[in-house]
Design a protein around this motif. Structure first.
Motif, mmCIF file in Angstrom:
data_model
loop_
_atom_site.group_PDB
_atom_site.id
_atom_site.type_symbol
_atom_site.label_atom_id
_atom_site.label_comp_id
_atom_site.label_asym_id
_atom_site.label_seq_id
_atom_site.Cartn_x
_atom_site.Cartn_y
_atom_site.Cartn_z
ATOM 1 N N THR A 137 0.779 -1.421 -0.112
ATOM 2 C CA THR A 137 0.165 -0.061 -0.034
ATOM 3 C C THR A 137 0.868 1.185 -0.135
ATOM 4 O O THR A 137 1.978 1.258 0.266
ATOM 5 N N ALA A 138 0.275 2.406 -0.161
ATOM 6 C CA ALA A 138 0.960 3.540 -0.394
ATOM 7 C C ALA A 138 1.577 3.726 0.770
ATOM 8 O O ALA A 138 2.690 4.602 0.933
ATOM 9 N N ASP A 139 1.172 3.608 2.205
ATOM 10 C CA ASP A 139 1.833 3.933 3.314
ATOM 11 C C ASP A 139 2.698 3.073 3.735
ATOM 12 O O ASP A 139 3.317 3.070 4.906
ATOM 13 N N GLY A 140 3.170 2.200 3.055
ATOM 14 C CA GLY A 140 4.021 0.927 3.563
ATOM 15 C C GLY A 140 3.619 -0.285 3.853
ATOM 16 O O GLY A 140 4.157 -1.321 4.452
ATOM 17 N N GLY A 141 2.074 -0.415 4.170
ATOM 18 C CA GLY A 141 1.601 -1.745 4.767
ATOM 19 C C GLY A 141 1.380 -2.681 3.608
ATOM 20 O O GLY A 141 1.948 -2.658 2.405
ATOM 21 N N VAL A 142 0.578 -3.609 3.842
ATOM 22 C CA VAL A 142 0.360 -4.691 2.928
ATOM 23 C C VAL A 142 -1.176 -5.151 3.099
ATOM 24 O O VAL A 142 -1.804 -4.896 4.239
ATOM 25 N N VAL A 143 -1.860 -5.029 1.787
ATOM 26 C CA VAL A 143 -3.169 -5.767 1.713
ATOM 27 C C VAL A 143 -3.144 -7.287 1.027
ATOM 28 O O VAL A 143 -2.314 -7.381 0.225
ATOM 29 N N TRP A 144 -4.082 -7.904 1.223
ATOM 30 C CA TRP A 144 -4.126 -9.254 0.356
ATOM 31 C C TRP A 144 -5.478 -9.257 -0.038
ATOM 32 O O TRP A 144 -6.656 -8.988 0.026
ATOM 33 N N VAL A 145 -5.288 -9.367 -1.682
ATOM 34 C CA VAL A 145 -6.362 -9.356 -2.624
ATOM 35 C C VAL A 145 -7.044 -10.677 -3.108
ATOM 36 O O VAL A 145 -5.962 -11.377 -3.523
ATOM 37 N N VAL A 146 -8.107 -11.093 -2.762
ATOM 38 C CA VAL A 146 -8.666 -12.177 -3.238
ATOM 39 C C VAL A 146 -9.490 -12.140 -4.314
ATOM 40 O O VAL A 146 -10.161 -11.208 -4.577
ATOM 41 N N GLN A 147 -8.941 -12.851 -5.531
ATOM 42 C CA GLN A 147 -9.677 -12.624 -6.752
ATOM 43 C C GLN A 147 -10.662 -14.041 -6.890
ATOM 44 O O GLN A 147 -10.351 -15.044 -6.436
ATOM 45 N N LEU A 148 -11.830 -13.696 -7.261
ATOM 46 C CA LEU A 148 -12.963 -14.488 -7.408
ATOM 47 C C LEU A 148 -13.536 -14.507 -8.716
ATOM 48 O O LEU A 148 -13.555 -13.715 -9.398
ATOM 49 N N GLY A 149 -13.503 -15.888 -9.408
ATOM 50 C CA GLY A 149 -14.329 -16.215 -10.569
ATOM 51 C C GLY A 149 -14.950 -17.422 -10.712
ATOM 52 O O GLY A 149 -15.086 -17.968 -9.633
ATOM 53 N N GLY A 150 -15.602 -17.657 -11.876
ATOM 54 C CA GLY A 150 -16.327 -18.888 -12.028
ATOM 55 C C GLY A 150 -17.950 -18.745 -11.747
ATOM 56 O O GLY A 150 -18.293 -17.520 -11.291
ATOM 57 N N PRO A 151 -18.646 -19.553 -11.981
ATOM 58 C CA PRO A 151 -20.048 -19.303 -12.072
ATOM 59 C C PRO A 151 -20.699 -19.123 -10.574
ATOM 60 O O PRO A 151 -21.818 -18.306 -10.605
ATOM 61 N N THR A 152 -20.330 -19.073 -9.510
ATOM 62 C CA THR A 152 -20.817 -18.741 -8.475
ATOM 63 C C THR A 152 -20.159 -17.654 -7.743
ATOM 64 O O THR A 152 -20.427 -17.428 -6.376
ATOM 65 N N ALA A 153 -19.270 -16.917 -8.396
ATOM 66 C CA ALA A 153 -18.336 -15.732 -7.928
ATOM 67 C C ALA A 153 -19.626 -14.667 -7.461
ATOM 68 O O ALA A 153 -19.313 -13.974 -6.374
ATOM 69 N N GLY A 154 -20.609 -14.662 -8.070
ATOM 70 C CA GLY A 154 -21.652 -13.344 -7.780
ATOM 71 C C GLY A 154 -22.329 -13.772 -6.484
ATOM 72 O O GLY A 154 -23.037 -13.058 -6.056
ATOM 73 N N ALA A 155 -22.321 -14.939 -6.081
ATOM 74 C CA ALA A 155 -22.993 -15.269 -4.944
ATOM 75 C C ALA A 155 -22.076 -15.283 -3.532
ATOM 76 O O ALA A 155 -22.576 -15.399 -2.550
ATOM 77 N N VAL A 156 -20.969 -14.822 -3.622
ATOM 78 C CA VAL A 156 -20.298 -14.380 -2.687
ATOM 79 C C VAL A 156 -20.526 -13.334 -1.427
ATOM 80 O O VAL A 156 -20.781 -12.496 -1.890
ATOM 81 N N GLN A 157 -20.829 -13.985 -0.272
ATOM 82 C CA GLN A 157 -21.264 -13.098 0.671
ATOM 83 C C GLN A 157 -20.074 -12.398 1.706
ATOM 84 O O GLN A 157 -20.022 -11.458 2.065
ATOM 85 N N ARG A 158 -19.271 -13.392 1.956
ATOM 86 C CA ARG A 158 -18.151 -13.115 2.956
ATOM 87 C C ARG A 158 -16.809 -13.840 2.676
ATOM 88 O O ARG A 158 -17.124 -14.907 2.286
#
Length: 220
Positions: A137-158
């Protein structure tokens, strides 16, 4: 960028406030202070680890004799680097011991981003594609990016990520991912110990009684 924050399962003594909090800091204070939800008993400890997972010498402290919901420790002067504040909180009510930890990056030190992407160790389901990657990140930290795909990606709640560090006795910490402005699921977690981390990604979907679980191995 709005990101998730670490949490632990509710117990009789869980962390409610920390100084320093997890994240990027110009320097460490002379004293670390952790405040919990209930009084602490003998066996409660507070540690400071360096980037190798070794205890920093000269850290002294324990339960605050004035306020037994707090762990306090004085610190020696620490050079710039990656450090981990670690603790075990033993409830005075029933003796339940809860380990925990968080990372602090001090004095402009570079975050531990590893030499490669996390490697999937299995799990998941055929109708949901899941990938995981850390990003600075711009402030020197770290984030974790979760990439979702496939037929049920739109149903992800959490989406939740559980981080287990190379130092096994520290336990594991869970972070809930949230949507960023670009529509990605991201979670803030700053790894500050070099070595192999286990990262479990748990996905809950609308219309499915079972969570999707996929495990990754990542080397910091």
């Amino acid at each position: 960028m709005a990101v998730g924050t670490p949490s632990i399962a509710s117990a009789h003594a869980y962390l409610v406030r920390a100084n320093p909090p997890p994240g990027v800091h110009t320097s460490l204070p002379g004293t670390v202070e952790l405040t919990f939800s209930a009084s602490l008993d003998r066996g409660s400890i507070l540690r400071l680890l360096d980037a190798s997972g070794t205890d920093v010498p000269g850290v002294e402290g324990g339960i605050d004799p004035i306020d037994r919901t707090r762990l306090i420790a004085t610190l020696p002067e620490c050079p710039p680097g990656a450090y981990t504040v670690a603790w075990v909180a033993v409830s005075a009510e029933d003796g339940h011991a809860a380990p925990g930890f968080h990372g602090v990056l001090v004095g402009g030190a570079s975050p531990l981003l590893g030499a490669g992407e996390p490697v999937s160790l299995g799990g998941g389901v055929s109708d949901l594609e899941l990938a995981l990657a850390p990003a600075a990140t711009a402030d020197g930290g770290v984030v974790w990016v979760v990439q979702l795909g496939g037929p049920t990606a739109g149903a992800v709640q959490r989406v939740a990520l559980t981080f287990t560090p190379p130092v096994a006795e520290l336990g594991a910490m869970q972070v809930t991912a949230v949507l960023d402005e670009a529509g990605n699921r991201v979670a803030a977690w700053l790894p500050t110990i070099a070595g192999e981390w286990r990262i479990d990604v748990v996905v809950r979907r609308t219309g499915s009684a079972d969570d999707v679980r996929q495990r990754f191995l990542w080397t910091a």
